[in-house]
Design a protein around this motif. Structure first.
Motif, PDB file in Angstrom:
ATOM      1  N   ARG A  70      37.154  35.019  36.895  1.00 43.19           N
ATOM      2  CA  ARG A  70      36.676  35.540  35.615  1.00 43.19           C
ATOM      3  C   ARG A  70      37.452  34.929  34.463  1.00 43.19           C
ATOM      4  O   ARG A  70      38.650  34.650  34.583  1.00 43.19           O
ATOM      5  CB  ARG A  70      36.852  37.058  35.575  1.00 43.19           C
ATOM      6  CG  ARG A  70      35.983  37.805  36.562  1.00 43.19           C
ATOM      7  CD  ARG A  70      36.178  39.293  36.433  1.00 43.19           C
ATOM      8  NE  ARG A  70      37.545  39.690  36.813  1.00 43.19           N
ATOM      9  CZ  ARG A  70      38.004  40.925  36.694  1.00 43.19           C
ATOM     10  NH1 ARG A  70      37.230  41.876  36.185  1.00 43.19           N
ATOM     11  NH2 ARG A  70      39.231  41.219  37.074  1.00 43.19           N
ATOM     12  N   GLU A  71      36.761  34.726  33.349  1.00 49.78           N
ATOM     13  CA  GLU A  71      37.451  34.178  32.176  1.00 49.78           C
ATOM     14  C   GLU A  71      38.418  35.204  31.606  1.00 49.78           C
ATOM     15  O   GLU A  71      39.526  34.867  31.195  1.00 49.78           O
ATOM     16  CB  GLU A  71      36.424  33.767  31.120  1.00 49.78           C
ATOM     17  CG  GLU A  71      35.568  32.576  31.526  1.00 49.78           C
ATOM     18  CD  GLU A  71      34.609  32.163  30.424  1.00 49.78           C
ATOM     19  OE1 GLU A  71      34.655  32.787  29.336  1.00 49.78           O
ATOM     20  OE2 GLU A  71      33.824  31.231  30.646  1.00 49.78           O
ATOM     21  N   THR A  72      37.983  36.469  31.512  1.00 51.72           N
ATOM     22  CA  THR A  72      38.864  37.559  31.059  1.00 51.72           C
ATOM     23  C   THR A  72      38.717  38.716  32.039  1.00 51.72           C
ATOM     24  O   THR A  72      37.777  38.775  32.839  1.00 51.72           O
ATOM     25  CB  THR A  72      38.480  38.036  29.641  1.00 51.72           C
ATOM     26  OG1 THR A  72      37.187  38.631  29.688  1.00 51.72           O
ATOM     27  CG2 THR A  72      38.469  36.883  28.656  1.00 51.72           C
ATOM     28  N   THR A  73      39.622  39.643  31.948  1.00 47.95           N
ATOM     29  CA  THR A  73      39.587  40.794  32.856  1.00 47.95           C
ATOM     30  C   THR A  73      38.441  41.745  32.519  1.00 47.95           C
ATOM     31  O   THR A  73      38.108  42.624  33.321  1.00 47.95           O
ATOM     32  CB  THR A  73      40.917  41.565  32.770  1.00 47.95           C
ATOM     33  OG1 THR A  73      41.168  41.916  31.403  1.00 47.95           O
ATOM     34  CG2 THR A  73      42.055  40.719  33.302  1.00 47.95           C
ATOM     35  N   ARG A  74      37.810  41.582  31.339  1.00 45.16           N
ATOM     36  CA  ARG A  74      36.694  42.447  30.964  1.00 45.16           C
ATOM     37  C   ARG A  74      35.354  41.938  31.511  1.00 45.16           C
ATOM     38  O   ARG A  74      34.368  42.665  31.476  1.00 45.16           O
ATOM     39  CB  ARG A  74      36.605  42.560  29.445  1.00 45.16           C
ATOM     40  CG  ARG A  74      37.801  43.283  28.839  1.00 45.16           C
ATOM     41  CD  ARG A  74      37.582  43.517  27.359  1.00 45.16           C
ATOM     42  NE  ARG A  74      38.704  44.241  26.773  1.00 45.16           N
ATOM     43  CZ  ARG A  74      38.761  44.630  25.501  1.00 45.16           C
ATOM     44  NH1 ARG A  74      37.739  44.338  24.700  1.00 45.16           N
ATOM     45  NH2 ARG A  74      39.806  45.284  25.042  1.00 45.16           N
TER      46      ARG A  74
END
Length: 461
Positions: free
Chosen positions: A15-19
């Motif tokens: 994932r690019e960010t944890t969101r």
């Protein structure tokens, strides 16, 4: 010597960010997913149920008039501006985004019979029972100044309707005759008459801008060409047509609202029979307006409901998800009603294809969603993808009995439901009687008359 090395790109699974949601690898081989169709059917059923749950079309009510709404007009350049005329001669300019009245003008004595905006949007015209045509500025007067019309024309008879040319500074009025006016002159530059007492509605063709059509009191619909000195032709129907509206995308087609509870879509080249007969109302249809896409139109009726019909044949968008229908049994895609709304006099479809405006007897203008279950506001990418996926699922399983039953269901007030049942029984009784007469008559002596041909008396050229 060959060395095989496993190579993985972290962008495919990290994932690019944890969101962000977790990326799941999928193999789309159908042999690995044996229960795909049952799962999709369940999803389609749930999507259809959710669509009906979220179908809440009413948006807002604009109150402020002191008498029934007699006419509505859209601004030609601004989506948020709407003009309304009432039975007490009052004209109001509304801002839809703020849901408030910007201006109030005492325009006429008696009813405001018609209202239309100029093609450039700088002014608008009104006609009323006081035999006057008035031109008003779209901008409010300065501080301390009284509201005065830019131009006033006093006519010889009451004007019952008005419409403006799409590209030029000319407009048309109707009353005892259809008159073509130049904005710079106080007398009509051309008048059309065809032995008719009064004409209730006149409309310019938005595509072929030199063509007009009008509804007359002798049950006829008359076609005109501004370049000719006489009317082109007219079709006489069984009952009187109240209003008509041209299809904005197909130059030859127009739809008229009739006193016999039906709407008729005609091709102006072939007036012997209508292209479609739209049956669903249980009282006289008073107004009709097309969507900007030309694929659907909305109708207002004396039975206190608003209905949305498809323009092509008799199939509704609701029924296209369920079953194929004959032309004469074309029900509405949607029906809108409230407990407080009385006889609906006028209706308009907004230029952005998202909203419908209706004016009724109890002095209110109501704003409705054109798509009852549509979510208003900004949608995220995931919401758009989910909506598109659910729409495709509903289309795929539209003929399944459970999906069809849920998609077709519409709640109706008890009175309208009973009247609809009575009309259906009467129609079936007439059909049985015709069949019995034909069965007990000499072969060929009782011709078969289709539903579309029943309502046309003659065509005069």
């Amino acid at each position: 010597m060959k060395v095989k090395v496993l190579c993985r790109n972290p962008d495919d699974y990290v994932r690019e960010t944890t969101r962000d949601i977790q990326r799941v690898p999928r193999n789309y081989d159908p042999t690995l997913h044996p229960f795909e169709v049952p799962r999709e059917y369940t999803r389609a059923l749930n999507a259809t149920k959710l669509e009906r749950i979220f179908a809440k079309p009413f948006v807002a009510s604009l109150d402020g008039h002191r008498d029934g709404i007699s006419c509505l007009a859209k601004h030609t350049r601004s989506l948020s501006t709407v003009l309304s005329g009432a039975c007490d001669g009052e004209v109001k300019v509304w801002n839809l985004s703020k849901r408030e009245c910007l201006r109030t003008i005492q325009a006429h004595e008696g009813f405001v019979r018609g209202i239309c905006a100029r093609f450039c949007g700088t002014s608008f015209f009104t006609v009323g029972d006081d035999k006057t045509i008035k031109q008003w500025s779209m901008e409010p007067p300065g501080y301390g100044l009284q509201e005065e019309p830019l131009n006033t024309i006093l006519g010889k008879a009451v004007y019952t309707g008005i419409d403006h040319h799409q590209k030029e500074g000319t407009f048309a009025t109707c009353g005892q005759t259809v008159d073509i006016w130049d904005e710079q002159r106080s007398s009509p530059i051309r008048s059309f008459s065809w032995g008719v007492d009064s004409i209730s509605c006149v409309r310019y063709n938005p595509v072929e801008t030199e063509l007009l059509a009008s509804c007359a009191s002798d049950r006829s619909i008359i076609l005109y060409d501004m370049r000719e000195s006489n009317p082109l032709k007219k079709v006489v129907m069984q009952l009187r047509s109240n209003t008509l509206c041209w299809n904005p995308m197909e130059a030859y087609y127009f739809t008229c609202s009739n006193e016999d509870y039906n709407l008729y879509t005609y091709d102006m080249r072939y007036l012997d029979a209508p292209v479609s007969v739209h049956m669903d109302h249980v009282s006289a249809v008073l107004d009709v307006d097309y969507s900007p896409t030309g694929k659907e139109f909305v109708s207002a009726s004396f039975d206190k409901t608003i209905r949305i019909f498809p323009k092509d044949s008799g199939h509704s968008r609701r029924q296209q998800m369920s079953c194929r229908l004959t032309v004469q049994d074309g029900p509405a895609r949607e029906v809108y009603h409230t407990k407080r709304m009385q006889h609906v006099i006028c209706v308009k479809w907004s230029a952005d294809n998202k909203y419908i405006l209706s004016g009724s007897d109890e002095m209110n203008i109501r704003l409705w969603k054109a798509n009852a279950s549509e979510k208003l506001g900004v949608l995220t990418a995931r919401e758009k993808a989910a909506l598109n996926y659910n729409q495709k699922l509903r289309e795929k399983f539209q003929h399944h009995p459970q999906v069809r039953r849920i998609a077709r269901h519409r709640h109706l007030p008890r009175d309208i439901f009973k009247q609809k049942r009575e009309l259906r029984e009467m129609r079936e009784a007439r059909r049985r009687k015709e069949q019995n007469v034909r069965k007990h008559s000499k072969p060929g002596s009782v011709p078969v008359v289709t539903e579309k041909e029943k309502h046309v008396v003659t065509v005069v050229e």
